[in-house]
Design a protein around this motif. Structure first.
Motif, PDB file in Angstrom:
ATOM      1  N   LEU A  94     -14.016  -7.428 -35.815  1.00 17.57           N
ATOM      2  CA  LEU A  94     -15.168  -6.673 -36.294  1.00 17.57           C
ATOM      3  C   LEU A  94     -15.420  -5.460 -35.408  1.00 17.57           C
ATOM      4  N   VAL A  95     -15.351  -5.643 -34.100  1.00 16.80           N
ATOM      5  CA  VAL A  95     -15.566  -4.531 -33.169  1.00 16.80           C
ATOM      6  C   VAL A  95     -14.472  -3.480 -33.330  1.00 16.80           C
ATOM      7  N   ALA A  96     -13.219  -3.924 -33.465  1.00 14.54           N
ATOM      8  CA  ALA A  96     -12.114  -2.984 -33.646  1.00 14.54           C
ATOM      9  C   ALA A  96     -12.258  -2.205 -34.953  1.00 14.54           C
ATOM     10  N   GLY A  97     -12.703  -2.876 -36.006  1.00 15.94           N
ATOM     11  CA  GLY A  97     -12.921  -2.205 -37.277  1.00 15.94           C
ATOM     12  C   GLY A  97     -14.038  -1.180 -37.205  1.00 15.94           C
ATOM     13  N   LEU A  98     -15.122  -1.526 -36.535  1.00 20.17           N
ATOM     14  CA  LEU A  98     -16.229  -0.579 -36.380  1.00 20.17           C
ATOM     15  C   LEU A  98     -15.829   0.618 -35.531  1.00 20.17           C
ATOM     16  N   ILE A  99     -15.087   0.380 -34.455  1.00 14.51           N
ATOM     17  CA  ILE A  99     -14.621   1.498 -33.619  1.00 14.51           C
ATOM     18  C   ILE A  99     -13.681   2.400 -34.403  1.00 14.51           C
ATOM     19  N   ALA A 100     -12.764   1.820 -35.170  1.00 11.42           N
ATOM     20  CA  ALA A 100     -11.842   2.621 -35.977  1.00 11.42           C
ATOM     21  C   ALA A 100     -12.597   3.418 -37.031  1.00 11.42           C
ATOM     22  N   VAL A 102     -15.780   4.531 -36.835  1.00 14.72           N
ATOM     23  CA  VAL A 102     -16.521   5.613 -36.186  1.00 14.72           C
ATOM     24  C   VAL A 102     -15.570   6.724 -35.734  1.00 14.72           C
ATOM     25  N   VAL A 103     -14.408   6.363 -35.181  1.00 11.12           N
ATOM     26  CA  VAL A 103     -13.436   7.369 -34.756  1.00 11.12           C
ATOM     27  C   VAL A 103     -12.915   8.147 -35.960  1.00 11.12           C
ATOM     28  N   SER A 104     -12.607   7.460 -37.060  1.00  6.87           N
ATOM     29  CA  SER A 104     -12.125   8.141 -38.268  1.00  6.87           C
ATOM     30  C   SER A 104     -13.180   9.075 -38.843  1.00  6.87           C
ATOM     31  N   LEU A 105     -14.427   8.627 -38.861  1.00  6.80           N
ATOM     32  CA  LEU A 105     -15.512   9.480 -39.333  1.00  6.80           C
ATOM     33  C   LEU A 105     -15.669  10.700 -38.438  1.00  6.80           C
ATOM     34  N   GLY A 106     -15.557  10.508 -37.138  1.00  6.31           N
ATOM     35  CA  GLY A 106     -15.647  11.637 -36.209  1.00  6.31           C
ATOM     36  C   GLY A 106     -14.532  12.642 -36.420  1.00  6.31           C
ATOM     37  N   ILE A 107     -13.309  12.172 -36.621  1.00  2.00           N
ATOM     38  CA  ILE A 107     -12.181  13.074 -36.866  1.00  2.00           C
ATOM     39  C   ILE A 107     -12.380  13.838 -38.168  1.00  2.00           C
ATOM     40  N   CYS A 108     -12.813  13.141 -39.227  1.00  2.00           N
ATOM     41  CA  CYS A 108     -13.045  13.798 -40.513  1.00  2.00           C
ATOM     42  C   CYS A 108     -14.136  14.861 -40.405  1.00  2.00           C
ATOM     43  N   LEU A 109     -15.224  14.532 -39.730  1.00  2.00           N
ATOM     44  CA  LEU A 109     -16.305  15.509 -39.559  1.00  2.00           C
ATOM     45  C   LEU A 109     -15.860  16.688 -38.711  1.00  2.00           C
ATOM     46  N   TRP A 110     -15.093  16.430 -37.669  1.00  2.00           N
ATOM     47  CA  TRP A 110     -14.605  17.509 -36.822  1.00  2.00           C
ATOM     48  C   TRP A 110     -13.717  18.471 -37.614  1.00  2.00           C
ATOM     49  N   VAL A 111     -12.800  17.925 -38.427  1.00  2.00           N
ATOM     50  CA  VAL A 111     -11.915  18.771 -39.223  1.00  2.00           C
ATOM     51  C   VAL A 111     -12.707  19.544 -40.276  1.00  2.00           C
ATOM     52  N   MET A 112     -13.651  18.862 -40.937  1.00  2.03           N
ATOM     53  CA  MET A 112     -14.418  19.529 -41.998  1.00  2.03           C
ATOM     54  C   MET A 112     -15.310  20.632 -41.450  1.00  2.03           C
ATOM     55  N   LEU A 113     -15.915  20.420 -40.300  1.00  2.00           N
ATOM     56  CA  LEU A 113     -16.822  21.422 -39.755  1.00  2.00           C
ATOM     57  C   LEU A 113     -16.089  22.550 -39.031  1.00  2.00           C
ATOM     58  N   ARG A 114     -14.885  22.309 -38.593  1.00  2.00           N
ATOM     59  CA  ARG A 114     -14.136  23.318 -37.847  1.00  2.00           C
ATOM     60  C   ARG A 114     -13.424  24.310 -38.758  1.00  2.00           C
ATOM     61  N   HIS A 115     -13.024  23.877 -39.941  1.00  2.00           N
ATOM     62  CA  HIS A 115     -12.216  24.719 -40.823  1.00  2.00           C
ATOM     63  C   HIS A 115     -13.017  25.163 -42.036  1.00  2.00           C
ATOM     64  N   ASP A 116     -12.643  26.341 -42.536  1.00  2.00           N
ATOM     65  CA  ASP A 116     -13.237  26.857 -43.759  1.00  2.00           C
ATOM     66  C   ASP A 116     -12.256  26.581 -44.897  1.00  2.00           C
ATOM     67  N   PHE A 117     -12.609  25.678 -45.780  1.00  2.00           N
ATOM     68  CA  PHE A 117     -11.690  25.241 -46.817  1.00  2.00           C
ATOM     69  C   PHE A 117     -11.779  26.047 -48.099  1.00  2.00           C
ATOM     70  N   LEU A 118     -12.777  26.891 -48.237  1.00  2.00           N
ATOM     71  CA  LEU A 118     -12.936  27.636 -49.474  1.00  2.00           C
ATOM     72  C   LEU A 118     -12.124  28.924 -49.426  1.00  2.00           C
ATOM     73  N   PRO A 119     -11.073  29.025 -50.239  1.00  2.00           N
ATOM     74  CA  PRO A 119     -10.305  30.272 -50.250  1.00  2.00           C
ATOM     75  C   PRO A 119     -11.102  31.387 -50.926  1.00  2.00           C
ATOM     76  N   GLN A 120     -10.853  32.580 -50.515  1.00  2.00           N
ATOM     77  CA  GLN A 120     -11.571  33.724 -51.067  1.00  2.00           C
ATOM     78  C   GLN A 120     -11.047  34.135 -52.434  1.00  2.00           C
ATOM     79  N   HIS A 121      -9.848  33.700 -52.783  1.00  2.00           N
ATOM     80  CA  HIS A 121      -9.213  34.123 -54.031  1.00  2.00           C
ATOM     81  C   HIS A 121      -9.196  33.017 -55.091  1.00  2.00           C
ATOM     82  N   PHE A 122     -10.116  32.073 -55.026  1.00  2.00           N
ATOM     83  CA  PHE A 122     -10.134  30.953 -55.954  1.00  2.00           C
ATOM     84  C   PHE A 122     -10.491  31.427 -57.357  1.00  2.00           C
ATOM     85  N   GLU A 123      -9.680  31.032 -58.318  1.00  2.00           N
ATOM     86  CA  GLU A 123      -9.941  31.338 -59.718  1.00  2.00           C
ATOM     87  C   GLU A 123     -10.199  30.027 -60.440  1.00  2.00           C
ATOM     88  N   HIS A 124     -11.359  29.932 -61.054  1.00  2.00           N
ATOM     89  CA  HIS A 124     -11.726  28.710 -61.763  1.00  2.00           C
ATOM     90  C   HIS A 124     -10.897  28.614 -63.028  1.00  2.00           C
TER      91      HIS A 124
END
Length: 169
Positions: A94-100, A102-124
């Motif tokens: 249980l502890v290992a699962g919770l640590i994994a 939290v670490v995965s959530l931290g990595i995902c948040l770090w990547v999402m907040l660090r990079h700009d994913f919206l391209p300027q040339h997006f055509e719907h």
């Protein structure tokens, strides 16, 4: 930010996907988890249709929601005994699962907040089906033939393993 019908539908689909994803990983019954996974895949197809990607939405419904979920259900029914429940996690698992988590959530948040994913040339809109076919079946650097073959071999191994386990019982 203007509240539009598209935003309301997106929020409803996002909540639907989030609730079913949490239910899929927290339920103790394996068959219910597969059913919640099916609902998550339906919601994802709804988002594809909302973005006007009808080809991806149809593939999501046919391949993932249809084929893969049926494969999961058949493998569960072939390999598990009646009333099979997941065991409770105790101690260090249980502890290992919770640590994994939290670490995965931290990595995902770090990547999402660090990079700009919206391209300027997006055509719907949607790509031509011929372009999608060439991209899927090409064997060059950005082609998808090799990943499709690897996934098909993996699914074949899962089916054979499920049949062998069911035969031993």
């Amino acid at each position: 930010m203007e509240i539009t019908l598209e935003l309301i539908v997106f929020i409803i689909l996002a909540l639907f996907i989030s609730v079913n994803a949490v239910l899929a990983v927290t339920t103790k019954r394996i068959l219910r988890a597969a059913t919640y996974l099916l609902f998550v895949l339906f919601g994802t197809a709804g988002i594809y249709f909302q973005l006007n990607y009808s080809f991806l939405g149809a593939v999501q419904l046919l391949i993932y929601a249809g084929g893969i979920t049926v494969l999961y259900v058949f493998s569960i029914l072939l390999t598990s005994s009646e009333g099979d429940k997941a065991s409770d996690l105790k101690g260090y698992k249980l502890v290992a699962g919770l640590i994994a988590t939290v670490v995965s959530l931290g990595i995902c948040l770090w990547v999402m907040l660090r990079h700009d994913f919206l391209p300027q040339h997006f055509e719907h809109g949607e790509l031509n089906v011929q372009e999608i076919g060439h991209a899927l079946m090409s064997a060059d650097k950005y082609g998808y033939v090799l990943p499709f073959e690897v996934i098909s071999v993996l699914l074949l191994a899962c089916i054979v393993g499920g049949i062998l386990i069911a035969r031993k019982r």
